[in-house]
Design an enzyme around this catalytic site. Structure first.
Site, PDB file in Angstrom:
ATOM      1  N   SER A 109      97.783 -13.715  22.493  1.00 26.44           N
ATOM      2  CA  SER A 109      97.488 -12.824  21.485  1.00 26.44           C
ATOM      3  C   SER A 109      98.662 -12.701  20.453  1.00 26.44           C
ATOM      4  O   SER A 109      99.890 -12.873  20.812  1.00 26.44           O
ATOM      5  CB  SER A 109      97.142 -11.358  22.005  1.00 26.44           C
ATOM      6  N   TYR A 115      95.285 -12.487  14.624  1.00 28.39           N
ATOM      7  CA  TYR A 115      95.136 -11.638  13.790  1.00 28.39           C
ATOM      8  C   TYR A 115      95.282 -11.864  12.024  1.00 28.39           C
ATOM      9  O   TYR A 115      96.628 -12.019  11.955  1.00 28.39           O
ATOM     10  CB  TYR A 115      95.573 -10.008  13.906  1.00 28.39           C
ATOM     11  N   THR A 131      90.547 -13.288  15.047  1.00 30.57           N
ATOM     12  CA  THR A 131      89.747 -11.939  15.367  1.00 30.57           C
ATOM     13  C   THR A 131      89.533 -11.174  14.042  1.00 30.57           C
ATOM     14  O   THR A 131      90.410 -11.185  13.396  1.00 30.57           O
ATOM     15  CB  THR A 131      90.712 -11.185  16.297  1.00 30.57           C
ATOM     16  N   LYS A 162      86.345 -14.732  16.200  1.00 35.46           N
ATOM     17  CA  LYS A 162      86.005 -14.088  17.480  1.00 35.46           C
ATOM     18  C   LYS A 162      86.048 -12.497  17.103  1.00 35.46           C
ATOM     19  O   LYS A 162      86.612 -11.945  15.989  1.00 35.46           O
ATOM     20  CB  LYS A 162      87.331 -13.944  18.293  1.00 35.46           C
ATOM     21  N   HIS A 177      85.507  -6.633  20.991  1.00 36.79           N
ATOM     22  CA  HIS A 177      87.011  -6.144  21.207  1.00 36.79           C
ATOM     23  C   HIS A 177      86.903  -5.251  22.663  1.00 36.79           C
ATOM     24  O   HIS A 177      87.689  -4.415  22.687  1.00 36.79           O
ATOM     25  CB  HIS A 177      87.443  -5.264  20.235  1.00 36.79           C
TER      26      HIS A 177
END
Length: 406
Positions: free
Chosen positions: A119, A142, A167, A269, A293
């Site tokens: 992540s 992100y 994402t 995603k 999520h």
């Protein structure tokens, strides 16, 4: 070793043979505040529950006397060879579950022959995780604002990542009421009762305070103090980073720019609609991750398994589809693959294993899923995961489809 765990009160050893067993054991090992983050969802948590209950709407359809005594679980997903069609999903602030979480999860994935998706909000930087790895993994981005996305993509490429999960379902942070009620935040809202709860989990508290690995390692300057600087600067730096990581202005032009900048494999995603999936592929994405999520963003949203067939029908002939959300059993994996997913991601299950027994706990959870997948294939009469198709599933209450002759 993998099948047993001991809690801090020295009760009889636990027999851990299912993912749910690990879930119950993990709950005992973590403070309530942290558990609310690991296992909670948005609002009334209908989306969280829906990801699980969606599997109850499908039946598996076996064939008998097929004569298969070996079953192949190997596959390729996101351009990476996997020993089974299960990858570890990106989970932010993994250090809250276990201080060395990202490193142990990476090693566990490698031990099991699969891959870890790191992540953006990991507790160890992408460079640190790469240094601890002996094979290629995935980086989750992100996109955020300003130059952060470009900088993270450059760092990820330099560190050896070649697959990027972007994402796109976090324009704002979901309303996670359970976390708010438990005081979960940066910094956490401490009360005497919460402090007492921490004291009742001395190992967790000691390791967090000693190692100071909470999260945000990719957005903090670690050059001047190592791990300790993560906590020293956490309150101001992580709050600032979280504001930048919110994506309310993100649009398709931004995704097109990222596709142009990133020379490796790129997956979007957070997709739940066939039209969005098609547009992403039209822009050059190699595939999509069907995800809500983990039920942590918009409540009452479509369960990922329900969204999967329509997306596969729309883009499955020209791009790869991966499912994220609700996997707790090997039969869940088999159902998802029969409906067209190439592989699945698991997030909470591996965190349960991490909380209970670190790297060994994650390996144990993956071993449970591997054994359950193998058993399900045997009972279905299917030679391997590559042979699964929609003839092997049917909606509850409908007539079964014809199963092809082996």
């Amino acid at each position: 070793m993998h099948a047993y765990g001991f809690d801090l009160h020295w009760r009889a050893p636990e027999r851990l043979i299912t993912v749910e067993d690990y879930r119950r054991a993990a709950r005992r090992r973590l403070p309530k505040m942290v558990w609310s983050y690991v296992d909670g969802g948005a609002d009334d948590m209908h989306s969280l529950a829906g990801n699980r209950s969606a599997f109850d709407h499908w039946w598996l359809q076996p064939s008998v006397l097929t004569g298969h005594d070996t079953h192949r679980l190997e596959t390729t997903a996101a351009g990476l060879e996997l020993s089974m069609p299960v990858m570890l999903a990106p989970t932010g602030f993994t250090g809250l579950t276990r201080w060395s979480g990202d490193l142990e999860a990476t090693r566990a994935a490698q031990h099991a022959g699969t891959r870890y998706a790191l992540s953006t909000t990991s507790s160890w930087s992408l460079e640190e995780v790469t240094a601890a790895a002996d094979r290629e993994h995935v980086f989750q981005l992100y996109p955020g604002s300003g130059g952060m996305a470009g900088d993270l993509m450059r760092r990820a490429w330099a560190a050896g990542y070649r697959t990027l999960f972007v994402t796109v379902d976090v324009p704002v942070k979901g309303n996670r009421e359970g976390e708010r009620k438990q005081g979960m935040g940066i910094p956490p809202a401490l009360t005497p009762l919460r402090a007492l709860d921490f004291a009742r989990h001395p190992r967790w508290t000691y390791e967090v305070l000693r190692h100071q690995r909470v999260g945000g390692a990719n957005t903090l300057d670690l050059s001047s103090g190592g791990a300790g600087s993560v906590v020293t600067n956490a309150v101001s730096s992580i709050e600032s980073a979280e504001r930048e990581l919110m994506q309310s202005r993100l649009n398709w032009d931004d995704l097109a720019w990222m596709r142009e900048q990133w020379k490796g494999r790129l997956y979007i995603k957070g997709v739940l609609g066939a039209e969005d999936a098609a547009r992403a592929v039209d822009l050059g994405c190699d595939g999509v991750v069907v995800s809500n999520h983990g039920g942590r963003q918009l409540d009452h949203v479509t369960p990922t398994l329900e969204a999967l067939p329509g997306i596969v029908d729309e883009i499955g002939h020209r791009a790869e589809v991966i499912l994220d959300g609700g996997i707790r059993r090997g039969t869940d994996v088999v159902t998802a693959l029969a409906l067209g997913a190439k592989a699945v991601l698991v997030g909470r299950p591996y965190l349960y294993g991490l909380a209970v027994n670190g790297e060994d706990g994650v390996v144990a959870v993956l071993d449970i899923l591997r054994d359950e997948i193998t058993r399900a294939l045997t009972l279905l009469g299917v030679r391997g995961v590559a042979d699964l198709n929609r003839s092997h599933v049917r909606r509850a209450g409908t007539a079964p489809a014809a199963v092809p002759t082996p």
